[in-house]
Design an enzyme around this catalytic site. Structure first.
Site, PDB file in Angstrom:
ATOM      1  CE1 TYR A 162      -4.111   1.981   0.617  1.00  0.00           C
ATOM      2  CE2 TYR A 162      -2.601   3.335   1.899  1.00  0.00           C
ATOM      3  CZ  TYR A 162      -3.818   3.167   1.266  1.00  0.00           C
ATOM      4  OH  TYR A 162      -4.742   4.187   1.273  1.00  0.00           O
ATOM      5  CE  LYS A 185      -3.724   4.839  -2.084  1.00  0.00           C
ATOM      6  NZ  LYS A 185      -4.714   5.451  -2.975  1.00  0.00           N
TER       7      LYS A 185
HETATM    8  N1  LIG Z   1      -9.967   5.996   4.235  1.00  0.00           N
HETATM    9  C1  LIG Z   1      -8.761   6.495   4.478  1.00  0.00           C
HETATM   10  O1  LIG Z   1      -8.368   6.700   5.647  1.00  0.00           O
HETATM   11  C2  LIG Z   1      -7.832   6.805   3.348  1.00  0.00           C
HETATM   12  C3  LIG Z   1      -6.660   7.506   3.636  1.00  0.00           C
HETATM   13  C4  LIG Z   1      -5.793   7.808   2.592  1.00  0.00           C
HETATM   14  C5  LIG Z   1      -6.098   7.428   1.309  1.00  0.00           C
HETATM   15  N2  LIG Z   1      -7.234   6.730   1.048  1.00  0.00           N
HETATM   16  C6  LIG Z   1      -7.506   6.349  -0.339  1.00  0.00           C
HETATM   17  O2  LIG Z   1      -8.755   6.874  -0.710  1.00  0.00           O
HETATM   18  C7  LIG Z   1      -9.301   6.090  -1.762  1.00  0.00           C
HETATM   19  C8  LIG Z   1     -10.742   5.758  -1.431  1.00  0.00           C
HETATM   20  O3  LIG Z   1     -10.751   4.964  -0.257  1.00  0.00           O
HETATM   21  P1  LIG Z   1     -12.009   4.918   0.728  1.00  0.00           P
HETATM   22  O4  LIG Z   1     -11.482   5.077   2.093  1.00  0.00           O
HETATM   23  O5  LIG Z   1     -13.087   5.778   0.206  1.00  0.00           O
HETATM   24  O6  LIG Z   1     -12.376   3.368   0.571  1.00  0.00           O
HETATM   25  P2  LIG Z   1     -13.751   2.602   0.271  1.00  0.00           P
HETATM   26  O7  LIG Z   1     -13.424   1.175   0.508  1.00  0.00           O
HETATM   27  O8  LIG Z   1     -14.859   3.224   1.043  1.00  0.00           O
HETATM   28  O9  LIG Z   1     -13.981   2.890  -1.279  1.00  0.00           O
HETATM   29  C9  LIG Z   1     -13.172   2.324  -2.267  1.00  0.00           C
HETATM   30  C10 LIG Z   1     -14.030   2.022  -3.478  1.00  0.00           C
HETATM   31  O10 LIG Z   1     -13.142   1.547  -4.516  1.00  0.00           O
HETATM   32  C11 LIG Z   1     -13.777   0.450  -5.155  1.00  0.00           C
HETATM   33  N3  LIG Z   1     -12.753  -0.413  -5.772  1.00  0.00           N
HETATM   34  C12 LIG Z   1     -11.830  -1.179  -5.137  1.00  0.00           C
HETATM   35  N4  LIG Z   1     -11.100  -1.855  -6.038  1.00  0.00           N
HETATM   36  C13 LIG Z   1     -11.557  -1.513  -7.264  1.00  0.00           C
HETATM   37  C14 LIG Z   1     -11.224  -1.894  -8.579  1.00  0.00           C
HETATM   38  N5  LIG Z   1     -10.251  -2.789  -8.829  1.00  0.00           N
HETATM   39  N6  LIG Z   1     -11.909  -1.342  -9.617  1.00  0.00           N
HETATM   40  C15 LIG Z   1     -12.902  -0.445  -9.378  1.00  0.00           C
HETATM   41  N7  LIG Z   1     -13.283  -0.069  -8.148  1.00  0.00           N
HETATM   42  C16 LIG Z   1     -12.628  -0.603  -7.094  1.00  0.00           C
HETATM   43  C17 LIG Z   1     -14.528  -0.266  -4.029  1.00  0.00           C
HETATM   44  O11 LIG Z   1     -15.559  -1.112  -4.555  1.00  0.00           O
HETATM   45  C18 LIG Z   1     -15.062   0.916  -3.237  1.00  0.00           C
HETATM   46  O12 LIG Z   1     -16.338   1.321  -3.695  1.00  0.00           O
HETATM   47  C19 LIG Z   1      -8.395   4.868  -1.891  1.00  0.00           C
HETATM   48  O13 LIG Z   1      -7.516   5.054  -2.967  1.00  0.00           O
HETATM   49  C20 LIG Z   1      -7.632   4.866  -0.578  1.00  0.00           C
HETATM   50  O14 LIG Z   1      -6.395   4.217  -0.688  1.00  0.00           O
HETATM   51  C21 LIG Z   1      -8.123   6.417   2.026  1.00  0.00           C
END
Ligand SMILES: NC(=O)c1ccc[n+]([C@@H]2O[C@H](COP(=O)([O-])OP(=O)(O)OC[C@H]3O[C@@H](n4cnc5c(N)ncnc54)[C@H](O)[C@@H]3O)[C@@H](O)[C@H]2O)c1
Length: 262
Positions: free
Chosen positions: A155, A159
């Protein structure tokens, strides 16, 4: 920020940060091309947006699979020949320790969290060039610059790669007037983080954040829309940390720092 007459394509739109961004953009007038691998969640989203009078066209996609991205972009072009804003938010976490991370886990996380954004930008280039907005926002992470707490080495590596992708795309695509930026969220309460943490973990994390709480998905959506809007017309190749001040702390938690001075 006014997105009237614009079309925004958003990956990971069915949940968390992608969903909040889709909702915020739609409320400001954008038509949403919602991309996610979870077809059922997309359908629920479409019904909800319809009921609220918001415009959304859903497409099931696996962004980690180049063929799936290519086929989906062909289908998108039939209904939305111009995309003004692309938001790459889809992502997954992996929790393997360095020594136990398998080749499968490494490749799966890299393909979704890094290659997926590359595939989407590359395949959507003709649609982005046809649009007026000409903006891409990649969802990176504080882990892009530090170390992931909820995820593992794959991860963090993926990133970190997103920031390189952002810089290079910004440089090359500037000639087409396309801006490419990234956001680096701190801990945001979404399905991803709820599934990977206990209640006690979540309290501990909240205490570490100087602004005193987990972020909400809409906190990230606002920054994404700013970078994707004409208000940021001369901003490209950069990343914006949205973390409640978490990256300011040096070792002890914010609470401990304050307690030691009372
Ligand atoms: N939540 C956090 O604390 C956080 C922090 C930093 C970065 N992020 C990043 O933010 C982004 C969104 O994360 P989130 O927290 O909203 O997560 P989430 O799990 O709520 O949403 C992620 C979405 O991506 C979709 N997805 C996953 N793999 C996929 C694929 N191969 N093709 C198409 N869709 C796919 C899932 O079905 C889901 O709807 C991610 O890139 C995550 O790494 C999240």
């Amino acid at each position: 920020m006014d997105f009237n007459g614009m079309t925004a394509a958003i990956t990971g739109a069915a949940s968390g940060i992608g969903h909040a961004t889709a909702h915020a953009a739609a409320c400001r007038g954008a038509r949403i091309v919602a991309l996610d691998r979870d077809a059922q969640a997309l359908e629920r989203m479409r019904e909800q947006f319809d009921a609220d009078g918001l415009a959304l066209v859903p497409f099931a996609i696996d962004i980690g699979d180049e063929a799936s991205v290519r086929q989906t972009v062909d289908a998108i072009a039939q209904v939305a020949p111009a995309i003004d804003l692309l938001v790459n938010s889809a992502g997954i976490v992996s929790r393997g320790l360095f020594e136990t991370t398998t080749v499968d886990e490494w490749e799966r996380v890299l393909s979704v969290n890094l290659s997926g954004s590359f595939f989407c930008i590359q395949q959507m280039m003709p649609l982005l060039k046809a649009g007026k907005g000409r903006a891409v926002v990649n969802v990176a992470s504080l882990a892009s610059k530090r170390v992931s707490y909820t995820g593992g080495v794959a991860y963090t590596a993926a990133k970190a790669g997103i920031l390189g992708l952002t810089r290079h795309a910004a440089f090359e695509l500037a000639g087409d007037g396309i801006r490419v930026n990234a956001v680096c969220p701190g801990p945001v309460l979404t399905a991803m983080t709820r599934n990977a943490t206990s209640e006690a973990d979540r309290r501990k994390v909240a205490a570490m954040v100087p602004l005193g709480a987990w972020l909400e998905p809409h906190d990230i959506a606002g920054a994404i829309l700013f970078l994707g809007s004409p208000a940021a017309r001369m901003i490209t190749g950069t990343s914006l940390d949205i973390d409640g001040g978490l990256s300011l702390i040096t070792g002890s938690s914010y609470e401990e720092y304050r307690r030691a001075r009372q």
